[in-house]
Motif scaffolding. Sequence first.
Motif, PDB file in Angstrom:
ATOM      1  N   ASP A   1      32.700  46.050  27.687  1.00  0.00           N
ATOM      2  CA  ASP A   1      33.470  47.153  27.642  1.00  0.00           C
ATOM      3  C   ASP A   1      34.804  47.360  28.536  1.00  0.00           C
ATOM      4  N   GLY A   2      34.487  46.436  29.616  1.00  0.00           N
ATOM      5  CA  GLY A   2      35.616  46.325  30.601  1.00  0.00           C
ATOM      6  C   GLY A   2      35.236  47.224  31.883  1.00  0.00           C
ATOM      7  N   GLY A   3      35.676  46.927  32.799  1.00  0.00           N
ATOM      8  CA  GLY A   3      35.492  47.934  34.125  1.00  0.00           C
ATOM      9  C   GLY A   3      34.164  47.757  34.990  1.00  0.00           C
ATOM     10  N   LEU A   4      33.305  47.052  34.394  1.00  0.00           N
ATOM     11  CA  LEU A   4      31.941  47.007  34.914  1.00  0.00           C
ATOM     12  C   LEU A   4      31.874  46.410  36.525  1.00  0.00           C
ATOM     13  N   TYR A   5      32.864  45.555  36.726  1.00  0.00           N
ATOM     14  CA  TYR A   5      32.977  44.868  37.855  1.00  0.00           C
ATOM     15  C   TYR A   5      34.170  45.242  38.464  1.00  0.00           C
ATOM     16  N   SER A   6      35.229  45.952  38.290  1.00  0.00           N
ATOM     17  CA  SER A   6      36.350  46.245  38.597  1.00  0.00           C
ATOM     18  C   SER A   6      36.328  47.124  40.012  1.00  0.00           C
ATOM     19  N   GLN A   7      35.230  47.775  40.665  1.00  0.00           N
ATOM     20  CA  GLN A   7      35.245  48.566  41.667  1.00  0.00           C
ATOM     21  C   GLN A   7      34.020  47.856  42.525  1.00  0.00           C
ATOM     22  N   PRO A   8      33.858  46.771  43.021  1.00  0.00           N
ATOM     23  CA  PRO A   8      32.834  46.424  43.611  1.00  0.00           C
ATOM     24  C   PRO A   8      32.679  47.231  45.033  1.00  0.00           C
TER      25      PRO A   8
ATOM     26  N   ASP B   1      39.671  46.950  49.993  1.00  0.00           N
ATOM     27  CA  ASP B   1      40.235  45.837  49.590  1.00  0.00           C
ATOM     28  C   ASP B   1      41.528  45.985  48.787  1.00  0.00           C
ATOM     29  N   PRO B   2      42.635  45.668  49.174  1.00  0.00           N
ATOM     30  CA  PRO B   2      43.838  45.825  48.307  1.00  0.00           C
ATOM     31  C   PRO B   2      43.782  44.900  47.087  1.00  0.00           C
ATOM     32  N   GLU B   3      42.773  43.852  46.846  1.00  0.00           N
ATOM     33  CA  GLU B   3      42.574  43.050  45.637  1.00  0.00           C
ATOM     34  C   GLU B   3      42.399  43.848  44.748  1.00  0.00           C
ATOM     35  N   LEU B   4      41.450  45.003  44.928  1.00  0.00           N
ATOM     36  CA  LEU B   4      40.919  45.858  43.935  1.00  0.00           C
ATOM     37  C   LEU B   4      41.836  46.410  42.779  1.00  0.00           C
ATOM     38  N   THR B   5      43.199  46.885  43.736  1.00  0.00           N
ATOM     39  CA  THR B   5      44.172  47.602  43.103  1.00  0.00           C
ATOM     40  C   THR B   5      44.859  46.386  42.360  1.00  0.00           C
ATOM     41  N   ARG B   6      45.230  45.437  42.860  1.00  0.00           N
ATOM     42  CA  ARG B   6      46.073  44.456  42.214  1.00  0.00           C
ATOM     43  C   ARG B   6      45.117  43.808  41.099  1.00  0.00           C
TER      44      ARG B   6
ATOM     45  N   GLN C   1      27.688  40.421  42.055  1.00  0.00           N
ATOM     46  CA  GLN C   1      28.596  41.593  41.612  1.00  0.00           C
ATOM     47  C   GLN C   1      28.488  42.405  43.069  1.00  0.00           C
ATOM     48  N   ASP C   2      29.496  43.065  43.692  1.00  0.00           N
ATOM     49  CA  ASP C   2      29.706  43.906  44.437  1.00  0.00           C
ATOM     50  C   ASP C   2      29.861  43.374  45.796  1.00  0.00           C
ATOM     51  N   LEU C   3      29.451  42.031  46.184  1.00  0.00           N
ATOM     52  CA  LEU C   3      29.326  41.434  47.527  1.00  0.00           C
ATOM     53  C   LEU C   3      30.268  40.134  47.624  1.00  0.00           C
TER      54      LEU C   3
ATOM     55  N   TYR D   1      24.282  48.244  44.392  1.00  0.00           N
ATOM     56  CA  TYR D   1      24.722  47.328  43.436  1.00  0.00           C
ATOM     57  C   TYR D   1      24.854  47.491  41.997  1.00  0.00           C
ATOM     58  N   THR D   2      25.780  47.063  41.355  1.00  0.00           N
ATOM     59  CA  THR D   2      26.078  47.238  39.985  1.00  0.00           C
ATOM     60  C   THR D   2      24.995  46.700  39.313  1.00  0.00           C
ATOM     61  N   THR D   3      24.394  47.569  38.154  1.00  0.00           N
ATOM     62  CA  THR D   3      23.491  46.768  37.167  1.00  0.00           C
ATOM     63  C   THR D   3      24.183  46.060  36.090  1.00  0.00           C
TER      64      THR D   3
END
Length: 386
Positions: A106-113, A121-126, A142-144, A192-194
Motif C-alpha cells: 500500500d506504500g508508506g509503511l517505511y517512509s517515516q522510520p 533526518d532531512p532524507e525523510l522529506t526528500r 526497519q526504523d534503524l 519498530y514498524t511491524t
Amino acid sequence: MNITLPALLAGALLLPLPSVILGAEPGQCATISADNADRCLRLNHIQVLGTHNSYKRFPAPALITLLNEYRDGWADDISYQHRPLPEQLEMLGIRQFELDVFADPDGGLYSQPAGGLLIDDPELTRHRAVMDAPGLKVLHSQDLDYRSTCLTLITCLTQIRDWSAQNPSHLPIMIMLELKDSARQDWGPLTYTTPQTIDADNIFTVDDEIWQVFDRDHVITPDDVRGDDDSLNAAVMARGWPTLADSRGKVLFALDNTGRHLTDYLSRSSVLAGRALFVSAMPGHPASAFLKMNNVLADANAISQYAAQGYLIRTRSDVPSHEARTGDTPRREQALASGAQYISTDYVEPSPLGSDYQVVLPDTEGVARCNPISAPSGCRSEWLTE
C-alpha cells in the motif's frame, strides 16, 4: 545470517569432480585456449567478487550518537556502506549483489522510520514520495538502518539493467534477494514498524517486479538451465550451466532465504518452472542448483566438494565488522580457496575501521578469475575479459 544450510549438510553425499567439461561436444574442449574459452568455460567455472547488503549506507551520525546513549557501540556491526550499484559495477568490478527486500503493497509503511524521526533526518522529506508509493522497498532494517543508495527494488534493478545494457559483453551478474518480514523488539527510544508478512500469497510479487524491469532474454532463469530435464538439479549435474558465450550481458537471480520463504517460493513448482529466481535448496533437491553457504570457516570442505559437482555457491569473506576492525584474514583466504563462485564482502575497498582489510581477487587484474576448484585444467584468468 551466517549459516544457511542445515547441519546435516556436512554429512551429505559428496561426489568427485567430473573429469570432462559438462555439456561439451567430445573433443571440442579437450584443450582450453583463448579462442575457445567463451564456448568451453561455463558460468560455474569462474570466481567473482560480490557485495553484502550492496545498497547499504552508513547510519546517520546523529542517530549513532543518540543511540549510543542507550547501548555503547550499537552501530559497530552496521558501520559500513557501499558505493551506488553502477559504481560498484563500473569501478570495482562487482558481479554479485545482495538486496534486502521488504513488502509494502500500500506504500508508506517505511517512509517515516522511527530513527529518522528522532533526529529529524532531512532524507525523510526528500524521499517521502518514493517511499509512500506502493512496491517492494530495499533497506537493511526497519526504523534503524534505513539509508539506502536505491530505495525500491525497481530502482535498484533498473540501475543494474541500464549498466548491463551499456556493457553487453560483461560476465553474468548474480543478484540475490533476501526477503525480510521479521518483527523487532522495541528498544531505547525506538518503536519498530511491524513489517508486512511475505508468504505464499504475495511472494511472487518479487518475480513481477523483476519482469517490470528486465526483458526475458536478459535473464538466465531456472527454465533456461533445466531445459528438457525433469529437474533443475538433474540438468546441472548432467549438462552443467550455460557457457560464458551464452551468459555474457545477462543477469541471474537467487533467493537468499531458506526456511518458510523457500517453501513458499517452491509452492507452485518444485523445479522452479516459470520462476525468475534460483533457490538455495538442499543438494539433490529437484530445485537445487545454487547454494548459499556463508560460513566458510565451518563449511570450506563442503563448499569445495559441491563446487566440484557443479553447484553455484555464494560464501562470505568477512562478517559484520570483525575482519574490518582486526585485519584477520583466515575467512577471506578460505573463501577464495573454497571454489565458491561468489565471494561476498563489505570491503572491496580498504576498511576504514582501523585496519587495511580488503578483499581482492588474486592472480588477476580483471573482474573474474578461473575458479580454483571447478575450472577445467588449462583455464587462464586473462581470458576472462569483458
